[in-house]
Motif scaffolding. Sequence first.
Motif, PDB file in Angstrom:
ATOM      1  N   ALA A  81      -3.686  -2.734  10.168  1.00  0.00           N
ATOM      2  CA  ALA A  81      -4.440  -3.616  11.059  1.00  0.00           C
ATOM      3  C   ALA A  81      -3.706  -4.935  11.257  1.00  0.00           C
ATOM      4  O   ALA A  81      -3.616  -5.445  12.374  1.00  0.00           O
ATOM      5  CB  ALA A  81      -5.837  -3.857  10.496  1.00  0.00           C
ATOM      6  N   ARG A  82      -3.178  -5.491  10.180  1.00  0.00           N
ATOM      7  CA  ARG A  82      -2.421  -6.751  10.301  1.00  0.00           C
ATOM      8  C   ARG A  82      -1.170  -6.554  11.144  1.00  0.00           C
ATOM      9  O   ARG A  82      -0.803  -7.414  11.945  1.00  0.00           O
ATOM     10  CB  ARG A  82      -2.027  -7.262   8.927  1.00  0.00           C
ATOM     11  N   SER A  83      -0.510  -5.414  10.963  1.00  0.00           N
ATOM     12  CA  SER A  83       0.699  -5.135  11.722  1.00  0.00           C
ATOM     13  C   SER A  83       0.388  -5.000  13.204  1.00  0.00           C
ATOM     14  O   SER A  83       1.110  -5.518  14.051  1.00  0.00           O
ATOM     15  CB  SER A  83       1.353  -3.856  11.196  1.00  0.00           C
ATOM     16  N   ARG A  84      -0.691  -4.312  13.518  1.00  0.00           N
ATOM     17  CA  ARG A  84      -1.082  -4.172  14.926  1.00  0.00           C
ATOM     18  C   ARG A  84      -1.474  -5.522  15.514  1.00  0.00           C
ATOM     19  O   ARG A  84      -1.156  -5.824  16.664  1.00  0.00           O
ATOM     20  CB  ARG A  84      -2.223  -3.175  15.047  1.00  0.00           C
ATOM     21  N   ALA A  85      -2.156  -6.327  14.724  1.00  0.00           N
ATOM     22  CA  ALA A  85      -2.572  -7.646  15.211  1.00  0.00           C
ATOM     23  C   ALA A  85      -1.356  -8.525  15.485  1.00  0.00           C
ATOM     24  O   ALA A  85      -1.304  -9.223  16.495  1.00  0.00           O
ATOM     25  CB  ALA A  85      -3.499  -8.312  14.206  1.00  0.00           C
ATOM     26  N   SER A  86      -0.376  -8.485  14.601  1.00  0.00           N
ATOM     27  CA  SER A  86       0.815  -9.305  14.822  1.00  0.00           C
ATOM     28  C   SER A  86       1.673  -8.751  15.948  1.00  0.00           C
ATOM     29  O   SER A  86       2.353  -9.493  16.644  1.00  0.00           O
ATOM     30  CB  SER A  86       1.630  -9.429  13.535  1.00  0.00           C
ATOM     31  N   VAL A 141     -10.252  11.175 -13.511  1.00  0.00           N
ATOM     32  CA  VAL A 141     -10.420  11.589 -12.121  1.00  0.00           C
ATOM     33  C   VAL A 141     -11.078  10.475 -11.325  1.00  0.00           C
ATOM     34  O   VAL A 141     -10.667  10.151 -10.227  1.00  0.00           O
ATOM     35  CB  VAL A 141     -11.243  12.900 -12.047  1.00  0.00           C
ATOM     36  N   GLU A 142     -12.107   9.858 -11.915  1.00  0.00           N
ATOM     37  CA  GLU A 142     -12.787   8.760 -11.242  1.00  0.00           C
ATOM     38  C   GLU A 142     -11.830   7.605 -11.033  1.00  0.00           C
ATOM     39  O   GLU A 142     -11.821   6.977  -9.986  1.00  0.00           O
ATOM     40  CB  GLU A 142     -13.992   8.322 -12.063  1.00  0.00           C
ATOM     41  N   GLY A 143     -10.993   7.312 -12.027  1.00  0.00           N
ATOM     42  CA  GLY A 143     -10.019   6.236 -11.897  1.00  0.00           C
ATOM     43  C   GLY A 143      -9.009   6.519 -10.805  1.00  0.00           C
ATOM     44  O   GLY A 143      -8.635   5.635 -10.038  1.00  0.00           O
ATOM     45  N   ASN A 144      -8.577   7.764 -10.706  1.00  0.00           N
ATOM     46  CA  ASN A 144      -7.634   8.133  -9.649  1.00  0.00           C
ATOM     47  C   ASN A 144      -8.273   8.042  -8.279  1.00  0.00           C
ATOM     48  O   ASN A 144      -7.635   7.663  -7.308  1.00  0.00           O
ATOM     49  CB  ASN A 144      -7.099   9.550  -9.887  1.00  0.00           C
ATOM     50  N   GLU A 145      -9.563   8.423  -8.200  1.00  0.00           N
ATOM     51  CA  GLU A 145     -10.261   8.310  -6.928  1.00  0.00           C
ATOM     52  C   GLU A 145     -10.390   6.853  -6.515  1.00  0.00           C
ATOM     53  O   GLU A 145     -10.206   6.509  -5.355  1.00  0.00           O
ATOM     54  CB  GLU A 145     -11.631   8.967  -7.021  1.00  0.00           C
ATOM     55  N   GLU A 146     -10.692   5.992  -7.461  1.00  0.00           N
ATOM     56  CA  GLU A 146     -10.801   4.565  -7.159  1.00  0.00           C
ATOM     57  C   GLU A 146      -9.443   4.011  -6.728  1.00  0.00           C
ATOM     58  O   GLU A 146      -9.356   3.218  -5.809  1.00  0.00           O
ATOM     59  CB  GLU A 146     -11.318   3.805  -8.379  1.00  0.00           C
ATOM     60  N   GLN A 147      -8.397   4.463  -7.393  1.00  0.00           N
ATOM     61  CA  GLN A 147      -7.066   3.979  -7.053  1.00  0.00           C
ATOM     62  C   GLN A 147      -6.674   4.459  -5.659  1.00  0.00           C
ATOM     63  O   GLN A 147      -6.136   3.689  -4.866  1.00  0.00           O
ATOM     64  CB  GLN A 147      -6.042   4.457  -8.082  1.00  0.00           C
ATOM     65  N   SER A 148      -6.962   5.718  -5.341  1.00  0.00           N
ATOM     66  CA  SER A 148      -6.603   6.212  -4.018  1.00  0.00           C
ATOM     67  C   SER A 148      -7.426   5.522  -2.934  1.00  0.00           C
ATOM     68  O   SER A 148      -6.928   5.263  -1.846  1.00  0.00           O
ATOM     69  CB  SER A 148      -6.774   7.723  -3.941  1.00  0.00           C
ATOM     70  N   LYS A 149      -8.709   5.216  -3.234  1.00  0.00           N
ATOM     71  CA  LYS A 149      -9.519   4.476  -2.264  1.00  0.00           C
ATOM     72  C   LYS A 149      -8.951   3.081  -2.047  1.00  0.00           C
ATOM     73  O   LYS A 149      -8.888   2.583  -0.923  1.00  0.00           O
ATOM     74  CB  LYS A 149     -10.966   4.388  -2.728  1.00  0.00           C
ATOM     75  N   LEU A 150      -8.507   2.456  -3.121  1.00  0.00           N
ATOM     76  CA  LEU A 150      -7.904   1.131  -3.007  1.00  0.00           C
ATOM     77  C   LEU A 150      -6.614   1.208  -2.203  1.00  0.00           C
ATOM     78  O   LEU A 150      -6.370   0.366  -1.333  1.00  0.00           O
ATOM     79  CB  LEU A 150      -7.623   0.557  -4.403  1.00  0.00           C
ATOM     80  N   GLN A 151      -5.805   2.219  -2.457  1.00  0.00           N
ATOM     81  CA  GLN A 151      -4.568   2.381  -1.703  1.00  0.00           C
ATOM     82  C   GLN A 151      -4.850   2.618  -0.227  1.00  0.00           C
ATOM     83  O   GLN A 151      -4.144   2.099   0.632  1.00  0.00           O
ATOM     84  CB  GLN A 151      -3.741   3.533  -2.275  1.00  0.00           C
ATOM     85  N   GLU A 152      -5.869   3.399   0.079  1.00  0.00           N
ATOM     86  CA  GLU A 152      -6.239   3.638   1.477  1.00  0.00           C
ATOM     87  C   GLU A 152      -6.697   2.350   2.151  1.00  0.00           C
ATOM     88  O   GLU A 152      -6.332   2.083   3.297  1.00  0.00           O
ATOM     89  CB  GLU A 152      -7.336   4.693   1.564  1.00  0.00           C
ATOM     90  N   ARG A 153      -7.488   1.544   1.433  1.00  0.00           N
ATOM     91  CA  ARG A 153      -7.951   0.279   2.014  1.00  0.00           C
ATOM     92  C   ARG A 153      -6.780  -0.667   2.249  1.00  0.00           C
ATOM     93  O   ARG A 153      -6.705  -1.331   3.285  1.00  0.00           O
ATOM     94  CB  ARG A 153      -8.980  -0.386   1.114  1.00  0.00           C
ATOM     95  N   ILE A 154      -5.860  -0.738   1.293  1.00  0.00           N
ATOM     96  CA  ILE A 154      -4.690  -1.608   1.453  1.00  0.00           C
ATOM     97  C   ILE A 154      -3.844  -1.137   2.623  1.00  0.00           C
ATOM     98  O   ILE A 154      -3.382  -1.939   3.443  1.00  0.00           O
ATOM     99  CB  ILE A 154      -3.870  -1.656   0.150  1.00  0.00           C
ATOM    100  N   SER A 155      -3.629   0.170   2.719  1.00  0.00           N
ATOM    101  CA  SER A 155      -2.836   0.722   3.817  1.00  0.00           C
ATOM    102  C   SER A 155      -3.491   0.437   5.165  1.00  0.00           C
ATOM    103  O   SER A 155      -2.814   0.046   6.124  1.00  0.00           O
ATOM    104  CB  SER A 155      -2.674   2.223   3.612  1.00  0.00           C
ATOM    105  N   ALA A 156      -4.790   0.620   5.250  1.00  0.00           N
ATOM    106  CA  ALA A 156      -5.504   0.344   6.495  1.00  0.00           C
ATOM    107  C   ALA A 156      -5.430  -1.140   6.847  1.00  0.00           C
ATOM    108  O   ALA A 156      -5.245  -1.503   8.011  1.00  0.00           O
ATOM    109  CB  ALA A 156      -6.954   0.788   6.376  1.00  0.00           C
ATOM    110  N   ASP A 157      -5.540  -1.998   5.836  1.00  0.00           N
ATOM    111  CA  ASP A 157      -5.461  -3.437   6.077  1.00  0.00           C
ATOM    112  C   ASP A 157      -4.069  -3.829   6.578  1.00  0.00           C
ATOM    113  O   ASP A 157      -3.934  -4.615   7.510  1.00  0.00           O
ATOM    114  CB  ASP A 157      -5.796  -4.203   4.790  1.00  0.00           C
ATOM    115  N   LEU A 158      -3.045  -3.255   5.978  1.00  0.00           N
ATOM    116  CA  LEU A 158      -1.681  -3.573   6.413  1.00  0.00           C
ATOM    117  C   LEU A 158      -1.414  -3.067   7.832  1.00  0.00           C
ATOM    118  O   LEU A 158      -0.754  -3.743   8.618  1.00  0.00           O
ATOM    119  CB  LEU A 158      -0.666  -2.972   5.441  1.00  0.00           C
TER     120      LEU A 158
END
Length: 80
Positions: free
Chosen positions: A24-29, A5-22
């Motif tokens: 932000a980059r898309s809006r910036a471009s 469960v902890e691993g899945n939570e970490e993975q989903s947090k990582l996916q959320e951060r990657i999605s937010a970063d993408l």
Amino acid sequence: MGIMVEGNEEQSKLQERISADLRARSRASSKDEDIDVDDVDLVEDSEYLKGTQKTGRFSWFWFVLVVLAAIALVIIFVLK
């Protein structure tokens, strides 16, 4: 079980951060090109659909033809 469960939570947090970063980059471009990312419809803007048109006012006619063909097939196979 707790580790999974902890691993899945970490993975989903990582996916959320990657999605937010993408996003932000898309809006910036898009600001460089004056395009709003949320208003872009990639399907309708594609090269594949250029020169095509939406269904006209006689689309009901095709629906009636398909229904009549289905009824004819049912009658043919039931009477045979």
